[in-house]
Design a protein around this motif. Structure first.
Motif, PDB file in Angstrom:
ATOM      1  N   VAL A 170      45.395  40.512  44.987  1.00  0.00           N
ATOM      2  CA  VAL A 170      45.785  41.819  44.451  1.00  0.00           C
ATOM      3  C   VAL A 170      46.210  41.679  42.989  1.00  0.00           C
ATOM      4  N   LEU A 171      47.027  40.671  42.710  1.00  0.00           N
ATOM      5  CA  LEU A 171      47.500  40.453  41.338  1.00  0.00           C
ATOM      6  C   LEU A 171      46.356  40.057  40.407  1.00  0.00           C
ATOM      7  N   LEU A 172      45.455  39.216  40.886  1.00  0.00           N
ATOM      8  CA  LEU A 172      44.322  38.805  40.054  1.00  0.00           C
ATOM      9  C   LEU A 172      43.393  39.984  39.759  1.00  0.00           C
ATOM     10  N   PHE A 173      43.169  40.839  40.742  1.00  0.00           N
ATOM     11  CA  PHE A 173      42.334  42.017  40.529  1.00  0.00           C
ATOM     12  C   PHE A 173      42.978  42.950  39.511  1.00  0.00           C
ATOM     13  N   ALA A 174      44.277  43.184  39.662  1.00  0.00           N
ATOM     14  CA  ALA A 174      44.980  44.054  38.716  1.00  0.00           C
ATOM     15  C   ALA A 174      44.975  43.451  37.314  1.00  0.00           C
ATOM     16  N   ALA A 175      45.169  42.147  37.212  1.00  0.00           N
ATOM     17  CA  ALA A 175      45.167  41.492  35.905  1.00  0.00           C
ATOM     18  C   ALA A 175      43.786  41.560  35.260  1.00  0.00           C
ATOM     19  N   ALA A 176      42.734  41.374  36.060  1.00  0.00           N
ATOM     20  CA  ALA A 176      41.371  41.444  35.522  1.00  0.00           C
ATOM     21  C   ALA A 176      41.046  42.855  35.041  1.00  0.00           C
ATOM     22  N   LEU A 177      41.492  43.852  35.788  1.00  0.00           N
ATOM     23  CA  LEU A 177      41.277  45.231  35.346  1.00  0.00           C
ATOM     24  C   LEU A 177      42.025  45.504  34.049  1.00  0.00           C
ATOM     25  N   TRP A 178      43.229  44.962  33.933  1.00  0.00           N
ATOM     26  CA  TRP A 178      44.015  45.184  32.728  1.00  0.00           C
ATOM     27  C   TRP A 178      43.385  44.483  31.529  1.00  0.00           C
ATOM     28  N   VAL A 179      42.941  43.244  31.724  1.00  0.00           N
ATOM     29  CA  VAL A 179      42.312  42.502  30.630  1.00  0.00           C
ATOM     30  C   VAL A 179      41.022  43.190  30.192  1.00  0.00           C
ATOM     31  N   GLY A 180      40.256  43.690  31.151  1.00  0.00           N
ATOM     32  CA  GLY A 180      38.969  44.292  30.830  1.00  0.00           C
ATOM     33  C   GLY A 180      39.002  45.785  30.582  1.00  0.00           C
ATOM     34  N   ARG A 181      40.163  46.355  30.439  1.00  0.00           N
ATOM     35  CA  ARG A 181      40.275  47.820  30.358  1.00  0.00           C
ATOM     36  C   ARG A 181      39.543  48.425  29.169  1.00  0.00           C
ATOM     37  N   ARG A 182      39.446  47.750  28.061  1.00  0.00           N
ATOM     38  CA  ARG A 182      38.784  48.313  26.882  1.00  0.00           C
ATOM     39  C   ARG A 182      37.431  47.659  26.599  1.00  0.00           C
ATOM     40  N   MET A 183      36.992  46.818  27.524  1.00  0.00           N
ATOM     41  CA  MET A 183      35.721  46.120  27.335  1.00  0.00           C
ATOM     42  C   MET A 183      34.555  46.972  27.796  1.00  0.00           C
ATOM     43  N   ARG A 184      33.389  46.600  27.302  1.00  0.00           N
ATOM     44  CA  ARG A 184      32.168  47.230  27.787  1.00  0.00           C
ATOM     45  C   ARG A 184      31.900  46.727  29.199  1.00  0.00           C
ATOM     46  N   LEU A 185      30.900  47.255  29.842  1.00  0.00           N
ATOM     47  CA  LEU A 185      30.663  47.020  31.259  1.00  0.00           C
ATOM     48  C   LEU A 185      30.397  45.552  31.599  1.00  0.00           C
ATOM     49  N   VAL A 186      29.500  44.896  30.903  1.00  0.00           N
ATOM     50  CA  VAL A 186      29.132  43.523  31.255  1.00  0.00           C
ATOM     51  C   VAL A 186      30.295  42.549  31.039  1.00  0.00           C
ATOM     52  N   PRO A 187      30.984  42.581  29.907  1.00  0.00           N
ATOM     53  CA  PRO A 187      32.148  41.682  29.779  1.00  0.00           C
ATOM     54  C   PRO A 187      33.242  41.978  30.808  1.00  0.00           C
ATOM     55  N   LYS A 188      33.432  43.251  31.135  1.00  0.00           N
ATOM     56  CA  LYS A 188      34.427  43.615  32.151  1.00  0.00           C
ATOM     57  C   LYS A 188      34.039  43.028  33.500  1.00  0.00           C
ATOM     58  N   ALA A 189      32.756  43.109  33.839  1.00  0.00           N
ATOM     59  CA  ALA A 189      32.279  42.522  35.093  1.00  0.00           C
ATOM     60  C   ALA A 189      32.455  41.006  35.070  1.00  0.00           C
ATOM     61  N   GLY A 190      32.272  40.394  33.905  1.00  0.00           N
ATOM     62  CA  GLY A 190      32.474  38.955  33.778  1.00  0.00           C
ATOM     63  C   GLY A 190      33.916  38.565  34.018  1.00  0.00           C
ATOM     64  N   VAL A 191      34.837  39.323  33.466  1.00  0.00           N
ATOM     65  CA  VAL A 191      36.265  39.055  33.677  1.00  0.00           C
ATOM     66  C   VAL A 191      36.607  39.204  35.161  1.00  0.00           C
ATOM     67  N   LEU A 192      36.096  40.235  35.793  1.00  0.00           N
ATOM     68  CA  LEU A 192      36.337  40.433  37.224  1.00  0.00           C
ATOM     69  C   LEU A 192      35.730  39.301  38.047  1.00  0.00           C
ATOM     70  N   LEU A 193      34.555  38.820  37.651  1.00  0.00           N
ATOM     71  CA  LEU A 193      33.910  37.724  38.366  1.00  0.00           C
ATOM     72  C   LEU A 193      34.714  36.430  38.240  1.00  0.00           C
ATOM     73  N   VAL A 194      35.224  36.158  37.060  1.00  0.00           N
ATOM     74  CA  VAL A 194      36.072  34.976  36.869  1.00  0.00           C
ATOM     75  C   VAL A 194      37.329  35.088  37.726  1.00  0.00           C
ATOM     76  N   ALA A 195      37.948  36.250  37.746  1.00  0.00           N
ATOM     77  CA  ALA A 195      39.155  36.449  38.560  1.00  0.00           C
ATOM     78  C   ALA A 195      38.844  36.278  40.046  1.00  0.00           C
TER      79      ALA A 195
END
Length: 118
Positions: A68-93
């Motif tokens: 839960v914390l990792l998902f929330a952190a990934a969403l926060w880190v990727g909040r202003r990113m475009r779609l592909v980098p945001k998906a990458g951050v979520l995949l790493v998390a």
């Protein structure tokens, strides 16, 4: 003229980001469900082997909280990113979540072996 149009970036829709977040939420949710199952089953295994005092409760609760914390952190880190980098951050998390889940299983196994005297 066709090649110039092909190189132009496609406009992202706000719904695309929501769809990616929802798909990753399902994957993180699966990790959380596994952790809840461990919370229910592992104490029974320890009880069956008469080592219930060695039950790693902190590890079981951390296993539920971490996805839960990792998902929330990934969403926060990727909040202003475009779609592909945001998906990458979520995949790493998600990868970190899976790795921590495997590490927790190994640690619980080591705690049980130590409690059994082996």
């Amino acid at each position: 003229m066709t090649t110039a149009a092909a190189r132009e970036p496609r406009e992202e829709r706000p719904g695309d980001s929501w769809i990616v977040a929802l798909l990753f939420a399902l994957a993180f949710g699966y990790d959380t469900v596994e952790a809840v199952a461990n919370l229910q089953q592992l104490p029974l295994l320890y009880l069956g082997n008469a080592i219930e005092g060695a039950t790693p409760w902190w590890l079981l609760y951390a296993g539920i909280a971490l996805p839960v914390l990792l998902f929330a952190a990934a969403l926060w880190v990727g909040r202003r990113m475009r779609l592909v980098p945001k998906a990458g951050v979520l995949l790493v998390a998600l990868g970190v979540s899976a790795q921590l889940s495997l590490l927790a299983e190994q640690l619980a196994r080591q705690i049980a072996l130590t409690a059994l005297g082996g």
